[in-house]
Design an enzyme around this catalytic site. Structure first.
Site, short mmCIF file in Angstrom:
data_model
loop_
_atom_site.label_atom_id
_atom_site.label_comp_id
_atom_site.label_asym_id
_atom_site.label_seq_id
_atom_site.Cartn_x
_atom_site.Cartn_y
_atom_site.Cartn_z
N SER A 103 0.95 -1.09 0.11
CA SER A 103 -0.02 -0.18 0.00
C SER A 103 0.74 1.26 -0.04
O SER A 103 0.44 2.51 -0.16
CB SER A 103 -0.89 -0.03 1.08
OG SER A 103 -2.10 -1.04 1.00
N LYS A 127 0.36 3.78 -2.72
CA LYS A 127 -0.89 4.58 -2.77
C LYS A 127 -0.15 6.05 -2.47
O LYS A 127 -1.11 7.02 -2.97
CB LYS A 127 -1.81 4.33 -1.77
CG LYS A 127 -2.50 3.17 -1.94
CD LYS A 127 -3.32 2.46 -0.73
CE LYS A 127 -3.96 0.96 -1.16
NZ LYS A 127 -4.52 0.42 -0.07
N SER A 152 -6.64 3.34 4.08
CA SER A 152 -5.86 2.43 2.69
C SER A 152 -6.75 1.51 1.91
O SER A 152 -6.53 0.30 1.78
CB SER A 152 -4.91 1.66 3.72
OG SER A 152 -4.01 1.13 2.46
N LYS A 191 2.34 6.86 5.15
CA LYS A 191 1.44 5.59 4.53
C LYS A 191 2.10 4.35 5.21
O LYS A 191 3.42 4.02 5.05
CB LYS A 191 1.30 5.60 3.20
CG LYS A 191 0.42 4.45 2.69
CD LYS A 191 -1.04 4.99 2.81
CE LYS A 191 -2.19 4.07 2.65
NZ LYS A 191 -1.95 2.92 3.71
#
Length: 390
Positions: free
Chosen positions: A57, A60, A122, A233
């Site tokens: 992730s 992202k 997320s 993140k």
């Protein structure tokens, strides 16, 4: 690249540039770890920073960067509404689809809420809905991601999806590139970064049956644990392990850290907090030049003036370990003479800070004023000046 010694030797208690020998000791169980101090450009820690890895992730962050860039340039608005396509909902619905924003088929959701769904929750579904809203299809959006990645210097990364879902190795990043991406996000879009990246939780979607609101917490391991932490993140897949790209600012120093390949959620928390606290407390910043201070001048080619003053675009400091001693030497580096026309605020040189035992810390310097291109008679005058050594 030309350099000019400033004749400035700063006696600073605690000086030593970041090498493995000189740096304050730190050990991490993470196989990949990297930290940079944005106030000085100093790399404080580097462990396999250029090893390619699946981002999970963490990819992202690139999706969000593209959206921030398009918002800044007026190509999309936070209030724009996207519709969740049935095919997208079907693919990214259910436990096998990973983390989710709990979007519903046919639902209309704003770009702003999709960004919260991507950053705070997320949501894999939120990424694809945003990608389809912006570019029509996810592959078209991914092409934009890779173009922007090249523009900001991610030289060892490639994206195959908008959400980092495993794709047989088409998507890969490095810790150094993730730090560059985080830095570009923070510096290029400070207001959007502040708005979206530090939210502790977000509510979206309804539970089955009772229809109760679904509130999910931000997985950022630094939020609420390290003062000044405000992004970015986390990521996890079986292949990638547990990773995190984070940032915190204290007393004017902003650090960006990357840690990857950890074995558990709790290990990620423990290692991330310890790493950031080490960066914030084992090192200190010593001021060099205040924002707007003239540092030197560099020669100008084909301009209305022979030189242009270069100034600090922000407060500049050297990062040094706490409690050690030494001297700092500073240099100006530039490709020159710098060719006119030059716009006020343009990056035309770098301040290079060196000691005897470490790599340089490099900070940008910008033009103090506009320097137009010389006219016809200016060219003649410049030629005569060069002829007589003036």
């Amino acid at each position: 690249m030309r350099t000019r010694f400033l004749g400035l030797i700063l006696g600073i208690a605690g000086i030593a540039l970041p090498t493995q020998a000189a740096a304050p000791p730190f050990e991490t169980s993470a196989p990949i770890a990297y930290m940079v101090d944005l106030s000085s450009g100093a790399v404080l820690y580097s462990k396999n920073p250029d090893q390619r890895m699946p981002p999970a992730s963490l990819a992202k962050m690139m999706t969000v960067y593209v959206a921030f860039d398009m918002i800044k340039h007026g190509q999309i608005k936070l209030s724009d509404m996207a519709t969740v396509r049935p095919e997208t909902w079907q693919k990214w619905h259910g436990p096998a689809a990973g983390s989710t924003m709990f979007l519903s088929v046919g639902e209309q959701v704003s770009i702003a809420n999709l960004l919260y769904g991507i950053i705070t929750l997320s949501g894999n579904d939120a990424c694809v809905v945003l990608a389809e809203q912006i570019a029509g299809t996810e592959p078209a959006f991914v092409a934009i991601m890779n173009k922007k990645a090249q523009e900001i210097g991610l030289t060892n990364s490639h994206f195959g999806t908008s959400n980092g879902w495993p794709d047989a190795g088409q998507t890969y990043v490095t810790a150094r590139d993730l730090a560059k991406l985080a830095t570009a996000t923070i510096q290029n879009y400070p207001d959007l970064y502040k708005t979206f990246y530090s939210r502790p939780n977000f509510t979206w979607g309804k539970t089955m049956g009772s229809g109760a609101d679904i509130t999910q917490a931000n997985r950022d391991p630094l939020l609420g644990r390290v003062p000044g932490a405000d992004g970015l993140k986390t990521g996890h897949t079986d292949e990638a392990g547990y990773g995190f790209t984070g940032s915190a600012e204290q007393n004017g120093r902003r650090l960006v850290m990357v840690i990857a390949g950890l074995h558990s959620f709790n290990e990620r928390i423990e290692q991330s907090v310890a790493f950031m606290n080490w960066g914030l407390h084992a090192w200190t910043a010593k001021p060099l030049f205040a924002a707007g201070k003239t540092v030197d001048s560099v020669p100008v080619q084909l301009g209305s003036a022979r030189t242009v003053a270069v100034v600090a675009p922000r407060d500049l400091a050297v990062t040094v370990p706490v409690g050690l001693g030494g001297d700092v030497k500073t240099f100006i580096a530039y490709d020159g003479p710098v060719k006119a026309p030059i716009a006020k605020g343009a990056h035309v040189a770098d301040l290079v800070v060196k000691t005897s035992d470490g790599p340089p810390q490099v900070m940008p310097l910008v033009a103090a004023n506009d320097v137009p291109a010389a006219g016809f008679f200016g060219h003649i005058g410049n030629g005569i000046g060069r002829l007589f050594g003036r």
